[in-house]
Motif scaffolding. Structure first.
Motif, PDB file in Angstrom:
ATOM      1  N   UNK A 161      52.380  46.874  37.453  1.00  0.00           N
ATOM      2  CA  UNK A 161      51.345  47.829  37.053  1.00  0.00           C
ATOM      3  C   UNK A 161      50.133  47.108  36.472  1.00  0.00           C
ATOM      4  N   UNK A 162      50.382  46.060  35.674  1.00  0.00           N
ATOM      5  CA  UNK A 162      49.275  45.270  35.127  1.00  0.00           C
ATOM      6  C   UNK A 162      48.514  44.561  36.241  1.00  0.00           C
ATOM      7  N   UNK A 163      49.228  44.082  37.254  1.00  0.00           N
ATOM      8  CA  UNK A 163      48.561  43.423  38.378  1.00  0.00           C
ATOM      9  C   UNK A 163      47.673  44.421  39.126  1.00  0.00           C
ATOM     10  N   UNK A 164      48.186  45.613  39.398  1.00  0.00           N
ATOM     11  CA  UNK A 164      47.407  46.618  40.116  1.00  0.00           C
ATOM     12  C   UNK A 164      46.165  47.029  39.325  1.00  0.00           C
ATOM     13  N   UNK A 165      46.269  47.021  37.998  1.00  0.00           N
ATOM     14  CA  UNK A 165      45.151  47.442  37.158  1.00  0.00           C
ATOM     15  C   UNK A 165      44.072  46.366  37.044  1.00  0.00           C
ATOM     16  N   UNK A 166      44.467  45.085  37.088  1.00  0.00           N
ATOM     17  CA  UNK A 166      43.548  44.010  36.715  1.00  0.00           C
ATOM     18  C   UNK A 166      43.230  43.017  37.825  1.00  0.00           C
ATOM     19  N   UNK A 167      43.756  43.202  39.043  1.00  0.00           N
ATOM     20  CA  UNK A 167      43.563  42.164  40.057  1.00  0.00           C
ATOM     21  C   UNK A 167      42.119  42.057  40.542  1.00  0.00           C
ATOM     22  N   UNK A 168      41.287  43.053  40.267  1.00  0.00           N
ATOM     23  CA  UNK A 168      39.881  43.002  40.679  1.00  0.00           C
ATOM     24  C   UNK A 168      38.955  42.498  39.568  1.00  0.00           C
ATOM     25  N   UNK A 169      39.514  42.074  38.434  1.00  0.00           N
ATOM     26  CA  UNK A 169      38.686  41.719  37.280  1.00  0.00           C
ATOM     27  C   UNK A 169      38.461  40.220  37.125  1.00  0.00           C
ATOM     28  N   UNK A 170      38.786  39.445  38.128  1.00  0.00           N
ATOM     29  CA  UNK A 170      38.594  37.998  38.044  1.00  0.00           C
ATOM     30  C   UNK A 170      37.381  37.570  38.876  1.00  0.00           C
ATOM     31  N   UNK A 171      36.989  36.332  38.678  1.00  0.00           N
ATOM     32  CA  UNK A 171      35.979  35.701  39.528  1.00  0.00           C
ATOM     33  C   UNK A 171      36.723  34.706  40.419  1.00  0.00           C
ATOM     34  N   UNK A 172      37.073  35.101  41.638  1.00  0.00           N
ATOM     35  CA  UNK A 172      38.006  34.308  42.460  1.00  0.00           C
ATOM     36  C   UNK A 172      37.541  32.877  42.686  1.00  0.00           C
ATOM     37  N   UNK A 173      38.478  31.948  42.528  1.00  0.00           N
ATOM     38  CA  UNK A 173      38.167  30.536  42.755  1.00  0.00           C
ATOM     39  C   UNK A 173      37.962  30.243  44.237  1.00  0.00           C
TER      40      UNK A 173
END
Length: 721
Positions: A439-451
């Motif tokens: 659930x945490x992954x689904x909530x936050x996977x778009x909040x990074x600056x992908x390497x």
């Protein structure tokens, strides 16, 4: 588009130096920016790590050197100028490797340990107290026979690894104890600690809590007296004060000139250290309460030590003590001390191997020393691979929170080319909390600056980012399918590793990068799905009630009521209140009565609105006066009821209520109950034929017994009158 890294212009053109010391870069941190002429970025990083250096991504005030090549990054150049950092070119970096020796501080630390051991050995042989202890069989073992954890325990505040600020606070509190006692603990002092008679030190095991307490007490002139889990500390024994070396604990509380069984005088300069107070249970029942009572009247300082401040049994202590929280030291804070010990023991261990051991033990210094002392029995050297194997063998596991797991999983190191974590290690993070981590992954996977898109720019970067998001979302969808099989009727629990890969590991492999835990702009948040799911269940129950009442007028199921009828009712039961205010209340109530809707159903219709009819917009457009008028008028009227329960029409007879619901079968009645009912009927028939029941017969009054007149007689007089 930003060009990808081109690599060295003249690869292999410069000869790699032979260092004078294998740990020549120990204690130094490096940042590489731009392209070097003969070494690639990966080769330069590996070279720095091989000789004990540490490589970080961004320059800071703690960075030792920045190795600058061609086309250096402008942000790093600004950081160099801001922090006034030392810079090296490729030749300077190679020269540093060739000429630098191991830090002199490590050698000095080892010499200080040797000098201290020699002085202690002389005192152990020559001192009169030593001869007395030797004759009594209580002589202290020689340094060579001691455990490393006792042999190399810190002797000065400088030797304590990490938590310097907390140790200084504890030292100041002990130094100002006498003045605080004279003032009656009324003056808080600069840290606000001097109004407390005791301190509660909390933190993970093995980071130096007990050592710091003993050292601070000795340096402040106090004699430390320690009680730990091996001592009985129940309420009775603490209050009677006879369990510790035959000395009176009340004597310690109030000072005095008592001596313990070893003959050591206990004065008002004693300091009581209660170690492992969170372990006071079972045989120590009531000990915490008794300790709190003693703290309130003590005249000597008390230091309580625990691992978990949030433990339920420590709540009484939290209110009467000042809390000092110790944290796990960084590997860099421990490295120098461990290297000095290894040098003194004539062990050749690179700094990067020490870092591995520290990280695997969760910064537990005691465990690192035990590992090294065991290793010394068979070998005096340890290379990188041996250190990795030893660290894996003695790895210390700790349960991480979902926030910690998601920060680590989506961080830039987990999937980087230099990462040493295997697929099994990544799956293991999922099993810290397999219900929450997806659930945490689904909530936050778009909040990074992908390497993965760091070296791209323009439309290509945007398209690549969209492609990575699509792949991550697709993997999450596949994980939901597997989850339905795991928690379905057949419960395929063997699919959990597959679910870990699809719901956690694979999405993170696409979008790992700079997140909240690594300086990213977007903070990791708690899964909103939990709240939305709870709201959906509540609205589904309310919609079921609305559909059950409206079914006398309409013929739709729940979905038709939601999709067709509620939008059609909105202009008649909600819109008039928004447009006309309180004047439309009567018309709205009339429409609601026609469909058997209640006041709660009106709230449900508003809450189910979407778009321009969402509850947030609607409630703002309906004034408070209109809502109040609507509620008062609705409650003051009678309304048609679509269906009702039997108990709502009146009170249930007491006899029936006490007996409970009647059984369906006649055979279910007890025989004794039937006999009682028949007896009651016969008695009723007899009383009907009695003379007292005849209205024409008047019973004579009995003198002095007017109050004892029978009920039937009174009834006959009433009928006669």
């Amino acid at each position: 588009m930003k060009a990808a890294r081109a690599g060295p212009s003249n690869p292999g053109s410069k000869e790699l130096p032979v260092p004078k010391d294998p740990n020549c870069l120990a204690g130094l941190s490096f940042v590489f920016t731009g392209e070097l002429s003969s070494l690639s970025r990966d080769e330069a990083v590996e070279l720095a790590k091989r000789y004990g250096g540490r490589v970080v991504g961004q320059p800071s005030s703690r960075t030792s050197y920045v190795v600058v090549g061609s086309d250096a990054g402008p942000s790093k150049l600004k950081a160099i100028e801001k922090n006034k950092l030392k810079t090296l070119d490729e030749d300077g970096f190679l020269q540093l490797i060739a000429t630098r020796k191991e830090r002199e501080a490590i050698r000095e630390g080892a010499k200080e340990m040797e000098r201290r051991e020699k002085v202690a050995a002389k005192e152990a042989v020559a001192g009169p107290a030593a001869r007395v202890l030797m004759m009594s069989g209580r002589a202290k073992p020689s340094a060579a026979n001691q455990l490393w954890t006792a042999r190399y325990a810190p002797q000065t505040l400088k030797e304590i690894c990490g938590n310097k600020g907390q140790v200084e606070k504890l030292q100041d509190w002990l130094n100002s104890w006498s003045s605080s006692l004279k003032s009656g603990f009324k003056k808080p002092g600069k840290n606000g600690m001097n109004i407390f008679r005791a301190v509660l030190v909390t933190g993970p095991p093995g980071i130096g809590k007990t050592t710091s307490a003993h050292l601070c007490a000795k340096l402040a002139g106090f004699t430390p007296i320690e009680l730990n889990a091996s001592d009985a500390r129940s309420k009775k024994l603490v209050e009677n004060s006879t369990n510790i070396m035959n000395a009176s604990l009340d004597g310690w509380m109030h000072g005095g000139q008592k001596t313990n069984a070893a003959g050591v005088t206990i004065t008002d300069k004693s300091c009581l250290i209660m170690d492992e107070v969170d372990g006071m249970s079972a045989g120590d029942r009531g000990g915490v309460g008794a300790l709190c009572a003693l703290i309130k009247k003590t005249k000597i300082p008390i230091i309580c030590i625990a691992n978990d401040r949030g433990a339920q049994k420590l709540k009484p202590l939290v209110n009467v003590t000042y809390n000092l929280t110790f944290r796990r030291p960084e590997p860099a804070a421990i490295r120098s001390r461990i290297l000095s010990i290894a040098f003194k023991e004539k062990m050749k261990i690179p700094a990067n191997v020490i870092d591995q051991l520290v990280q695997s033990s969760q910064s537990d210094i005691r465990q690192v020393l035990n590992m090294l002392s065991t290793w010394k029995l068979s070998s005096s050297t340890m290379d990188f691979d041996e250190g990795k194997a030893l660290a894996k063998m003695n790895e210390k596991y700790s349960v991480m929170t979902p926030f910690g797991v998601i920060n680590k999983m989506l961080g830039p190191q987990m999937f980087s080319p230099t990462s040493r974590e295997t697929l099994g290690d990544k799956i293991e993070l999922y099993f810290h909390d397999p219900s929450f981590v997806p659930l945490f992954m689904q909530e936050n996977y778009l909040k990074t600056q992908p390497s993965r898109i760091r070296n791209l720019d323009g439309p290509e970067k945007t398209l690549k980012h969209l492609d990575l998001m699509y792949k991550a979302a697709e993997s999450l969808s596949d994980g939901d399918i597997v989850d339905s099989l795991i928690h379905g009727p057949n419960q395929y629990w063997s699919l959990m590793p597959l679910h870990a890969v699809l719901s956690t590991v694979r999405p993170a492999s696409f979008l790992y990068g700079m997140g909240a835990g690594y300086g990213g702009p977007n903070a990791m948040s708690f899964p909103q799905w939990l709240g939305q799911n709870s709201k959906q269940n509540k609205l589904s129950r309310q919609l079921t009630d609305v559909q059950a009442r409206m079914r006398l007028k309409v013929s739709g199921d729940k979905s038709e009521i939601r999709q067709s009828y509620i939008p059609a009712l909105f202009p008649h039961v909600v819109q008039p209140l928004m447009d006309q205010g309180a004047s439309a209340v009567d018309d709205v109530i009339e429409v609601m009565d026609e469909y058997f809707l209640t006041r709660e159903d009106w709230d449900t219709i508003v809450e189910l609105g979407v778009g321009d009819r969402s509850d947030a917009i609607v409630t703002k457009k309906i004034s408070t006066a209109t809502k109040t008028s609507f509620t008062k008028k609705y409650n003051s009227r009678d309304h048609p009821i679509a269906f009702h329960r039997a108990e709502l029409l009146g009170k249930v007879p007491k006899k029936l209520a006490a007996a409970g619901p009647a059984p369906d079968l006649e055979e279910a009645f007890d025989v004794e109950d039937e006999i009682v009912e028949e007896a009651e009927e016969e008695e009723k028939e007899d009383t009907d034929d009695a003379p007292e029941k005849d209205s024409l017969i008047k019973a004579a009054k009995q003198k002095g017994k007017g109050k004892a007149a029978s009920g039937p007689a009174k009834g006959s007089r009433a009928k006669k009158s």
